[in-house]
Design a protein around this motif. Sequence first.
Motif, short mmCIF file in Angstrom:
data_model
loop_
_atom_site.label_atom_id
_atom_site.label_comp_id
_atom_site.label_asym_id
_atom_site.label_seq_id
_atom_site.Cartn_x
_atom_site.Cartn_y
_atom_site.Cartn_z
N ASN A 154 -0.48 5.59 -8.60
CA ASN A 154 0.24 6.01 -7.40
C ASN A 154 -0.62 5.81 -6.17
OD1 ASN A 154 2.36 6.92 -9.07
ND2 ASN A 154 1.45 8.95 -9.25
N SER A 155 0.01 5.83 -5.03
CA SER A 155 -0.71 5.69 -3.74
C SER A 155 -1.67 4.52 -3.78
CB SER A 155 -1.46 6.99 -3.42
OG SER A 155 -0.57 8.09 -3.37
N SER B 144 -1.56 -4.78 2.34
CA SER B 144 -1.70 -3.72 3.35
C SER B 144 -0.54 -3.75 4.33
CB SER B 144 -3.02 -3.91 4.10
OG SER B 144 -3.07 -5.19 4.67
N LYS C 128 -3.83 1.26 -3.09
CA LYS C 128 -4.54 0.78 -1.91
C LYS C 128 -4.89 -0.70 -2.10
CE LYS C 128 -6.77 5.31 -1.36
NZ LYS C 128 -8.07 6.01 -1.27
N ALA D 109 0.85 -1.19 0.00
CA ALA D 109 0.00 0.00 0.00
C ALA D 109 0.88 1.25 0.00
CB ALA D 109 -0.91 0.00 1.21
N GLY D 110 0.51 2.20 -0.84
CA GLY D 110 1.28 3.44 -0.97
C GLY D 110 2.29 3.43 -2.10
N ASP D 111 2.56 2.25 -2.62
CA ASP D 111 3.52 2.15 -3.73
C ASP D 111 2.89 2.56 -5.06
OD1 ASP D 111 5.37 -0.82 -2.60
OD2 ASP D 111 5.46 1.30 -2.00
N SER D 112 3.71 2.54 -6.08
CA SER D 112 3.26 2.91 -7.43
C SER D 112 3.55 1.78 -8.40
CB SER D 112 3.99 4.17 -7.91
OG SER D 112 3.70 5.28 -7.08
N ARG E 193 -4.97 9.79 -8.09
CA ARG E 193 -3.97 8.74 -7.85
C ARG E 193 -3.52 8.09 -9.15
NH1 ARG E 193 -5.17 4.27 -5.17
NH2 ARG E 193 -7.40 4.26 -5.71
#
Length: 126
Positions: free
Chosen positions: A84-85, A126, A87, A14-17, A67
């Motif tokens: 991006n970002s 997550s 979830k 989570a948060g990766d691209s 995103r």
Amino acid sequence: QVQLVESGGGLVQAGDSLRLSCAASGGTFSRNAMAWFRQAPGKEREFVVGISSAGPSTLYIDSVKGRFTISRDNFKNTLYLQMNSLKPEDTAVYYCAARPRFTEVIKTEAGNYNYWGQGTQVTVSS
């Protein structure tokens, strides 16, 4: 006949691209409106984002606005999706789709798209 091949999927946190690509062959890529759909396990395939034939018009679903970014290179016959970002709820098989219309109108229903890639898996932990 347009052939579409997606690439770029993978397992991320989570948060990766991730950046997905869809290479098109056959037909005239620039005369196709394009879109990315996704299908999560146990869910129906859903429209994520579309782009018009020439590229200036785009349409995003609310959950990915800000995103995800769709783009196309009509010289390279390639469609892109910068994500991006990420979830966990973005986890799905992502498909690119082509609608052979030279148009600025972006359709969200899968039935409007004649050609589909095989899909690429995106898994966000997550």
